[in-house]
Scaffold this motif. Structure first.
Motif, PDB file in Angstrom:
ATOM      1  N   GLN A  68     -18.269 -25.379  58.733  1.00  0.00           N
ATOM      2  CA  GLN A  68     -19.082 -25.252  59.935  1.00  0.00           C
ATOM      3  C   GLN A  68     -18.774 -23.999  60.768  1.00  0.00           C
ATOM      4  O   GLN A  68     -19.683 -23.305  61.182  1.00  0.00           O
ATOM      5  N   LYS A  69     -17.538 -23.690  61.017  1.00  0.00           N
ATOM      6  CA  LYS A  69     -17.202 -22.557  61.886  1.00  0.00           C
ATOM      7  C   LYS A  69     -16.531 -21.410  61.139  1.00  0.00           C
ATOM      8  O   LYS A  69     -15.933 -20.536  61.750  1.00  0.00           O
ATOM      9  N   LEU A  70     -16.657 -21.423  59.813  1.00  0.00           N
ATOM     10  CA  LEU A  70     -16.047 -20.359  59.025  1.00  0.00           C
ATOM     11  C   LEU A  70     -16.928 -19.113  59.017  1.00  0.00           C
ATOM     12  O   LEU A  70     -18.150 -19.207  58.940  1.00  0.00           O
ATOM     13  N   SER A  71     -16.286 -17.964  59.057  1.00  0.00           N
ATOM     14  CA  SER A  71     -17.010 -16.705  58.877  1.00  0.00           C
ATOM     15  C   SER A  71     -17.388 -16.569  57.406  1.00  0.00           C
ATOM     16  O   SER A  71     -16.865 -17.282  56.541  1.00  0.00           O
ATOM     17  N   TYR A  72     -18.266 -15.640  57.131  1.00  0.00           N
ATOM     18  CA  TYR A  72     -18.675 -15.396  55.749  1.00  0.00           C
ATOM     19  C   TYR A  72     -17.467 -15.053  54.880  1.00  0.00           C
ATOM     20  O   TYR A  72     -17.307 -15.607  53.787  1.00  0.00           O
ATOM     21  N   SER A  73     -16.598 -14.167  55.350  1.00  0.00           N
ATOM     22  CA  SER A  73     -15.448 -13.769  54.528  1.00  0.00           C
ATOM     23  C   SER A  73     -14.509 -14.948  54.291  1.00  0.00           C
ATOM     24  O   SER A  73     -13.914 -15.054  53.211  1.00  0.00           O
ATOM     25  N   ALA A  74     -14.384 -15.841  55.263  1.00  0.00           N
ATOM     26  CA  ALA A  74     -13.555 -17.039  55.060  1.00  0.00           C
ATOM     27  C   ALA A  74     -14.190 -17.961  54.019  1.00  0.00           C
ATOM     28  O   ALA A  74     -13.480 -18.593  53.221  1.00  0.00           O
ATOM     29  N   LYS A  75     -15.517 -18.020  54.001  1.00  0.00           N
ATOM     30  CA  LYS A  75     -16.210 -18.824  52.990  1.00  0.00           C
ATOM     31  C   LYS A  75     -16.005 -18.233  51.594  1.00  0.00           C
ATOM     32  O   LYS A  75     -15.776 -18.971  50.630  1.00  0.00           O
ATOM     33  N   VAL A  76     -16.080 -16.912  51.489  1.00  0.00           N
ATOM     34  CA  VAL A  76     -15.844 -16.257  50.193  1.00  0.00           C
ATOM     35  C   VAL A  76     -14.417 -16.550  49.732  1.00  0.00           C
ATOM     36  O   VAL A  76     -14.188 -16.867  48.565  1.00  0.00           O
ATOM     37  N   ASP A  77     -13.466 -16.457  50.647  1.00  0.00           N
ATOM     38  CA  ASP A  77     -12.075 -16.736  50.294  1.00  0.00           C
ATOM     39  C   ASP A  77     -11.899 -18.188  49.844  1.00  0.00           C
ATOM     40  O   ASP A  77     -11.219 -18.455  48.848  1.00  0.00           O
ATOM     41  N   LEU A  78     -12.517 -19.109  50.547  1.00  0.00           N
ATOM     42  CA  LEU A  78     -12.436 -20.529  50.173  1.00  0.00           C
ATOM     43  C   LEU A  78     -13.064 -20.755  48.800  1.00  0.00           C
ATOM     44  O   LEU A  78     -12.488 -21.442  47.938  1.00  0.00           O
ATOM     45  N   PHE A  79     -14.221 -20.163  48.565  1.00  0.00           N
ATOM     46  CA  PHE A  79     -14.884 -20.263  47.270  1.00  0.00           C
ATOM     47  C   PHE A  79     -13.994 -19.692  46.164  1.00  0.00           C
ATOM     48  O   PHE A  79     -13.862 -20.292  45.094  1.00  0.00           O
ATOM     49  N   LYS A  80     -13.379 -18.554  46.440  1.00  0.00           N
ATOM     50  CA  LYS A  80     -12.487 -17.914  45.461  1.00  0.00           C
ATOM     51  C   LYS A  80     -11.309 -18.832  45.130  1.00  0.00           C
ATOM     52  O   LYS A  80     -10.966 -19.025  43.956  1.00  0.00           O
ATOM     53  N   ARG A  81     -10.695 -19.421  46.149  1.00  0.00           N
ATOM     54  CA  ARG A  81      -9.536 -20.295  45.913  1.00  0.00           C
ATOM     55  C   ARG A  81      -9.917 -21.558  45.157  1.00  0.00           C
ATOM     56  O   ARG A  81      -9.215 -21.968  44.224  1.00  0.00           O
ATOM     57  N   PHE A  82     -11.037 -22.176  45.524  1.00  0.00           N
ATOM     58  CA  PHE A  82     -11.501 -23.349  44.775  1.00  0.00           C
ATOM     59  C   PHE A  82     -11.793 -22.987  43.319  1.00  0.00           C
ATOM     60  O   PHE A  82     -11.429 -23.713  42.399  1.00  0.00           O
ATOM     61  N   SER A  83     -12.464 -21.858  43.123  1.00  0.00           N
ATOM     62  CA  SER A  83     -12.837 -21.439  41.766  1.00  0.00           C
ATOM     63  C   SER A  83     -11.610 -21.112  40.937  1.00  0.00           C
ATOM     64  O   SER A  83     -11.524 -21.498  39.761  1.00  0.00           O
ATOM     65  N   GLU A  84     -10.656 -20.395  41.502  1.00  0.00           N
ATOM     66  CA  GLU A  84      -9.429 -20.062  40.762  1.00  0.00           C
ATOM     67  C   GLU A  84      -8.651 -21.315  40.394  1.00  0.00           C
ATOM     68  O   GLU A  84      -8.096 -21.403  39.289  1.00  0.00           O
ATOM     69  N   ASP A  85      -8.630 -22.291  41.294  1.00  0.00           N
ATOM     70  CA  ASP A  85      -7.964 -23.558  40.986  1.00  0.00           C
ATOM     71  C   ASP A  85      -8.668 -24.253  39.830  1.00  0.00           C
ATOM     72  O   ASP A  85      -8.022 -24.784  38.925  1.00  0.00           O
ATOM     73  N   PHE A  86      -9.993 -24.227  39.838  1.00  0.00           N
ATOM     74  CA  PHE A  86     -10.756 -24.821  38.745  1.00  0.00           C
ATOM     75  C   PHE A  86     -10.486 -24.076  37.438  1.00  0.00           C
ATOM     76  O   PHE A  86     -10.307 -24.703  36.383  1.00  0.00           O
ATOM     77  N   HIS A  87     -10.424 -22.752  37.489  1.00  0.00           N
ATOM     78  CA  HIS A  87     -10.152 -21.956  36.275  1.00  0.00           C
ATOM     79  C   HIS A  87      -8.801 -22.333  35.679  1.00  0.00           C
ATOM     80  O   HIS A  87      -8.657 -22.398  34.453  1.00  0.00           O
ATOM     81  N   LEU A  88      -7.813 -22.593  36.533  1.00  0.00           N
ATOM     82  CA  LEU A  88      -6.477 -22.967  36.051  1.00  0.00           C
ATOM     83  C   LEU A  88      -6.470 -24.321  35.349  1.00  0.00           C
ATOM     84  O   LEU A  88      -5.695 -24.536  34.424  1.00  0.00           O
ATOM     85  N   SER A  89      -7.340 -25.215  35.813  1.00  0.00           N
ATOM     86  CA  SER A  89      -7.342 -26.564  35.245  1.00  0.00           C
ATOM     87  C   SER A  89      -8.325 -26.719  34.085  1.00  0.00           C
ATOM     88  O   SER A  89      -8.513 -27.817  33.587  1.00  0.00           O
ATOM     89  N   SER A  90      -8.959 -25.641  33.689  1.00  0.00           N
ATOM     90  CA  SER A  90      -9.898 -25.725  32.580  1.00  0.00           C
ATOM     91  C   SER A  90      -9.612 -24.589  31.591  1.00  0.00           C
ATOM     92  O   SER A  90      -8.801 -23.716  31.844  1.00  0.00           O
TER      93      SER A  90
END
Length: 169
Positions: A68-90
């Motif tokens: 809700q209150k995240l800036s665009y760059s914070a959203k990109v960072d969150l997306f990157k961290r979620f995606s990297e975590d997924f890459h590690l588990s697959s």
């Protein structure tokens, strides 16, 4: 996009030789400025949608609470961290992921130049004041030339970033 700098001397000012030519330049550019903003917003909303789906595939509510209150760059960072975590588990290691993240950041920088430019300072060649920069010789006024061609390229890059994001997803 071409840039130029001038030395800052005591007051922030801009040399505009022919205001009518500058106005013609702005009239031609205005629709493209709107497209930059419109397509960047659609890219950000797509990112929001993917983040909501990552957080919960049942409802967007938890994701919307998180972003809700995240800036665009914070959203990109969150997306990157979620995606990297997924890459590690697959076993997936998607090609171009780092390029996608870099491009998401780069189009944001370009959009910010457009949105935060001092459009009243545009000269007859389309050079518009975008920021002050510190240098060893003092402060410099930086101008970017927002031609119809360069604004069109920003629109194209934003659409390409949206396509890269969709392809990754």
């Amino acid at each position: 996009m071409k840039t130029r700098t001038t030395q800052f001397i005591q007051h922030l000012s801009h040399d505009i030789e022919d205001e009518s030519l500058a106005q013609e330049y702005l009239d031609e550019s205005l629709p493209l400025i709107g497209l930059v903003i419109m397509f960047f917003n659609s890219l950000e909303k797509l990112l929001d949608s993917f983040l909501c789906e990552i957080i919960s595939d049942r409802t967007d509510a938890p994701g919307l609470i998180v972003i809700q209150k995240l800036s665009y760059s914070a959203k990109v960072d969150l997306f990157k961290r979620f995606s990297e975590d997924f890459h590690l588990s697959s076993t997936l290691n998607p090609r171009g992921f780092e390029n996608l993240i870099a491009e998401l950041g780069e189009v944001a920088s370009l959009r910010n130049l457009v949105v935060h430019a001092d459009w009243n300072s545009t000269d007859h060649e389309g050079y518009t004041f975008v920021r002050l920069k510190a240098s060893k010789t003092g402060m410099l006024q930086e101008y970017a030339q927002f031609s119809a061609e360069s604004l069109g390229k920003i629109v194209d890059r934003t659409l390409k970033a949206k396509e890269l994001l969709s392809d990754y997803w």
